[in-house]
Design an enzyme around this catalytic site. Sequence first.
Site, mmCIF file in Angstrom:
data_model
loop_
_atom_site.group_PDB
_atom_site.id
_atom_site.type_symbol
_atom_site.label_atom_id
_atom_site.label_comp_id
_atom_site.label_asym_id
_atom_site.label_seq_id
_atom_site.Cartn_x
_atom_site.Cartn_y
_atom_site.Cartn_z
ATOM 1 N N SER A 83 0.843 -1.196 0.000
ATOM 2 C CA SER A 83 0.000 0.000 0.000
ATOM 3 C C SER A 83 0.875 1.241 0.000
ATOM 4 O O SER A 83 1.976 1.240 0.571
ATOM 5 C CB SER A 83 -0.850 -0.027 1.273
ATOM 6 O OG SER A 83 -1.475 1.213 1.480
ATOM 7 N N TYR A 103 -1.980 -0.976 11.080
ATOM 8 C CA TYR A 103 -2.223 -1.521 9.738
ATOM 9 C C TYR A 103 -1.034 -1.220 8.815
ATOM 10 O O TYR A 103 -0.497 -2.108 8.157
ATOM 11 C CB TYR A 103 -3.509 -0.930 9.125
ATOM 12 C CG TYR A 103 -3.607 -1.205 7.643
ATOM 13 C CD1 TYR A 103 -3.875 -2.479 7.176
ATOM 14 C CD2 TYR A 103 -3.383 -0.185 6.704
ATOM 15 C CE1 TYR A 103 -3.924 -2.746 5.803
ATOM 16 C CE2 TYR A 103 -3.432 -0.440 5.339
ATOM 17 C CZ TYR A 103 -3.701 -1.722 4.900
ATOM 18 O OH TYR A 103 -3.730 -1.989 3.547
ATOM 19 N N LYS A 143 2.010 -3.728 6.770
ATOM 20 C CA LYS A 143 2.451 -3.712 5.367
ATOM 21 C C LYS A 143 3.962 -3.481 5.283
ATOM 22 O O LYS A 143 4.666 -4.125 4.505
ATOM 23 C CB LYS A 143 1.710 -2.624 4.577
ATOM 24 C CG LYS A 143 0.223 -2.885 4.417
ATOM 25 C CD LYS A 143 -0.053 -4.101 3.551
ATOM 26 C CE LYS A 143 -1.520 -4.440 3.476
ATOM 27 N NZ LYS A 143 -1.793 -5.753 2.882
HETATM 28 P P1 NAD Z 1 -11.082 -6.905 1.325
HETATM 29 O O1 NAD Z 1 -11.279 -6.890 2.792
HETATM 30 O O2 NAD Z 1 -12.233 -6.630 0.450
HETATM 31 O O3 NAD Z 1 -10.437 -8.295 0.884
HETATM 32 C C1 NAD Z 1 -9.589 -9.038 1.723
HETATM 33 C C2 NAD Z 1 -10.079 -10.485 1.707
HETATM 34 O O4 NAD Z 1 -9.220 -11.245 2.562
HETATM 35 C C3 NAD Z 1 -11.498 -10.643 2.249
HETATM 36 O O5 NAD Z 1 -12.257 -11.425 1.343
HETATM 37 C C4 NAD Z 1 -11.332 -11.365 3.579
HETATM 38 O O6 NAD Z 1 -12.406 -12.230 3.861
HETATM 39 C C5 NAD Z 1 -10.019 -12.101 3.348
HETATM 40 N N1 NAD Z 1 -9.256 -12.385 4.573
HETATM 41 C C6 NAD Z 1 -8.921 -11.535 5.564
HETATM 42 N N2 NAD Z 1 -8.203 -12.169 6.510
HETATM 43 C C7 NAD Z 1 -8.083 -13.457 6.096
HETATM 44 C C8 NAD Z 1 -7.454 -14.616 6.637
HETATM 45 N N3 NAD Z 1 -6.840 -14.592 7.821
HETATM 46 N N4 NAD Z 1 -7.502 -15.779 5.944
HETATM 47 C C9 NAD Z 1 -8.154 -15.832 4.744
HETATM 48 N N5 NAD Z 1 -8.764 -14.774 4.197
HETATM 49 C C10 NAD Z 1 -8.731 -13.604 4.859
HETATM 50 O O7 NAD Z 1 -9.885 -5.893 1.022
HETATM 51 P P2 NAD Z 1 -9.377 -5.309 -0.372
HETATM 52 O O8 NAD Z 1 -9.739 -3.877 -0.418
HETATM 53 O O9 NAD Z 1 -9.756 -6.207 -1.480
HETATM 54 O O10 NAD Z 1 -7.815 -5.364 -0.121
HETATM 55 C C11 NAD Z 1 -7.028 -6.471 -0.524
HETATM 56 C C12 NAD Z 1 -5.604 -6.266 -0.051
HETATM 57 O O11 NAD Z 1 -5.119 -5.024 -0.570
HETATM 58 C C13 NAD Z 1 -5.460 -6.158 1.470
HETATM 59 O O12 NAD Z 1 -4.270 -6.818 1.843
HETATM 60 C C14 NAD Z 1 -5.346 -4.664 1.716
HETATM 61 O O13 NAD Z 1 -4.610 -4.387 2.875
HETATM 62 C C15 NAD Z 1 -4.610 -4.204 0.473
HETATM 63 N N6 NAD Z 1 -4.848 -2.799 0.123
HETATM 64 C C16 NAD Z 1 -6.133 -2.350 0.001
HETATM 65 C C17 NAD Z 1 -6.362 -0.999 -0.299
HETATM 66 C C18 NAD Z 1 -7.762 -0.459 -0.388
HETATM 67 O O14 NAD Z 1 -7.931 0.761 -0.278
HETATM 68 N N7 NAD Z 1 -8.782 -1.271 -0.615
HETATM 69 C C19 NAD Z 1 -5.270 -0.130 -0.486
HETATM 70 C C20 NAD Z 1 -3.984 -0.638 -0.381
HETATM 71 C C21 NAD Z 1 -3.780 -1.988 -0.065
HETATM 72 C C1 WQD Z 2 -9.471 9.792 1.061
HETATM 73 C C2 WQD Z 2 -9.679 11.290 1.298
HETATM 74 C C3 WQD Z 2 -9.999 11.838 3.618
HETATM 75 C C4 WQD Z 2 -13.821 9.755 4.067
HETATM 76 C C5 WQD Z 2 -6.965 4.748 3.220
HETATM 77 C C6 WQD Z 2 -5.906 4.059 4.034
HETATM 78 C C7 WQD Z 2 -4.802 3.571 3.145
HETATM 79 C C8 WQD Z 2 -5.339 2.742 1.977
HETATM 80 C C9 WQD Z 2 -6.481 3.397 1.286
HETATM 81 C C10 WQD Z 2 -5.122 0.421 2.463
HETATM 82 C C11 WQD Z 2 -8.934 11.821 2.525
HETATM 83 C C12 WQD Z 2 -11.260 12.162 2.820
HETATM 84 C C13 WQD Z 2 -12.663 10.283 3.550
HETATM 85 C C14 WQD Z 2 -14.856 10.643 4.472
HETATM 86 C C15 WQD Z 2 -13.486 12.488 3.778
HETATM 87 N N1 WQD Z 2 -5.817 1.470 2.413
HETATM 88 N N2 WQD Z 2 -12.486 11.615 3.407
HETATM 89 N N3 WQD Z 2 -14.641 11.979 4.305
HETATM 90 O O1 WQD Z 2 -7.155 7.799 3.956
HETATM 91 O O2 WQD Z 2 -6.217 8.081 1.603
HETATM 92 O O3 WQD Z 2 -6.374 5.848 2.564
HETATM 93 O O4 WQD Z 2 -7.461 3.825 2.239
HETATM 94 O O5 WQD Z 2 -3.941 0.277 2.357
HETATM 95 O O6 WQD Z 2 -3.939 2.844 3.948
HETATM 96 O O7 WQD Z 2 -5.393 4.985 4.984
HETATM 97 O O8 WQD Z 2 -8.430 6.979 1.907
HETATM 98 O O9 WQD Z 2 -10.788 7.021 1.209
HETATM 99 O O10 WQD Z 2 -10.252 7.096 3.678
HETATM 100 O O11 WQD Z 2 -9.744 9.084 2.269
HETATM 101 O O12 WQD Z 2 -13.348 13.713 3.675
HETATM 102 O O13 WQD Z 2 -15.921 10.245 4.970
HETATM 103 O O14 WQD Z 2 -11.067 11.509 1.579
HETATM 104 O O15 WQD Z 2 -9.789 12.820 4.607
HETATM 105 O O16 WQD Z 2 -8.524 13.125 2.228
HETATM 106 P P1 WQD Z 2 -7.004 7.294 2.573
HETATM 107 P P2 WQD Z 2 -9.883 7.479 2.284
#
Ligand code: NAD
Ligand code: WQD
Length: 333
Positions: free
Chosen positions: A122, A146, A150
């Site tokens: 991330s 969190y 990562k």
């Molecule tokens: P999500 O929660 O929709 O998907 C994660 C999946 O993993 C879920 O289906 C959940 O049931 C499964 N899971 C969780 N713990 C588990 C375990 N112990 N064993 C088996 N399955 C398990 O999340 P997502 O948004 O699809 O994110 C996927 C990956 O990408 C995550 O590792 C997340 O940290 C990373 N990521 C997400 C974002 C984002 O904004 N969505 C941003 C950066 C990184």
């Molecule tokens: C985006 C912008 C908020 C909600 C998070 C995690 C990051 C990654 C992605 C996994 C910011 C603003 C948001 C609301 C708002 N996940 N906001 N009102 O914070 O960039 O990233 O998700 O790895 O680790 O921190 O994403 O969508 O929460 O926020 O004003 O109700 O929207 O302040 O500027 P963020 P976000």
Amino acid sequence: MKIFITGGMGYIGSHTCVELLNSGYEVMIYDNLSNSNVKVLERIKVITGKEPVFIQGDIRDEELMATSMDGCSAVIHFAGLKAVGESSQIPIEYYDNNINGTLCLLRAMKKNSIYNLVFSSSATVYGDPLYLPLDENHPLSATNPYGRTKLFIEEILRDVYTSDKNWHIALLRYFNPIGAHSSGLIGESPNGIPNNLLPYISQVAVGKRESLSVWGDDYDTVDGTGVRDYIHVVDLAMGHLKALENIASLGCEAINLGTGNGYSVLEVLRAFEKTCNKNIPYKIESRRVGDISSCHANAKKAKELLEWSATKNINDMCSDGWNWQSKNPNGYE
Ligand code: NAD
Ligand code: WQD
């Protein structure tokens, strides 16, 4: 070629499974359904005409994983807990699920002599940016449990590669994934009150929530609201295909997956309003603790190493996100 996909039932995982199946890969989804719904399987089948194999299991169950991944040539590792705020309340669960889970996965892979791994990292590993756009050499830091999971997993994977150069590892650093598959059959379905911007805006638009709280309008940005690099989830999914295609030429590489463009909260809100043709009420509130002002990617490395770049713009992201939300007001429920 068969790919083992941890967390494949989740938001990004399900979209990646669709693109893999459409490109002729076989997929083996391994997920404990802690943050996803089994209905995803049927939806993937409707979109692709193919049935992915699904095993319900936890990544901390090393034995089950080791037997399940037999015959796979690579792993994409999405499984993990991802809510920033929650991670400060239950850090032990986050470290156990994400880090211990990854260690179990690595041992299961070794047992099966599988050395190709694509990991969901991330942009959070960059902490508060010292400069923009963020390239992969930017110093790393984390401000919550969190983010630390990562960061630590990246370090672990670098050590694993250093110890044995048979490994090929892509650390994909996602920026802010939003949007949904154009069919409207799969998308993001958060439990409870959404933390992230787009799911919140979508739920206001569909009438499930009254108004958006905009967390701060006093940042040094175009309109004072926070700026992020939003990326369409299907573009992100394609980045995983490109990582798999090129995995043999990688050692252990961190690669940004972002568009290179930043949009403010109010710019996203306006784009969404245009798409759904509704006014989205909002209130300006004080800054959210832990938020950074701006962030966007330098996406050159992905272009050079993977021949990948994002193709969809903010309007595509909003219209596909709205298509999903309006067809599934309660997500998969
Ligand atoms: P999500 O929660 O929709 O998907 C994660 C999946 O993993 C879920 O289906 C959940 O049931 C499964 N899971 C969780 N713990 C588990 C375990 N112990 N064993 C088996 N399955 C398990 O999340 P997502 O948004 O699809 O994110 C996927 C990956 O990408 C995550 O590792 C997340 O940290 C990373 N990521 C997400 C974002 C984002 O904004 N969505 C941003 C950066 C990184
Ligand atoms: C985006 C912008 C908020 C909600 C998070 C995690 C990051 C990654 C992605 C996994 C910011 C603003 C948001 C609301 C708002 N996940 N906001 N009102 O914070 O960039 O990233 O998700 O790895 O680790 O921190 O994403 O969508 O929460 O926020 O004003 O109700 O929207 O302040 O500027 P963020 P976000």
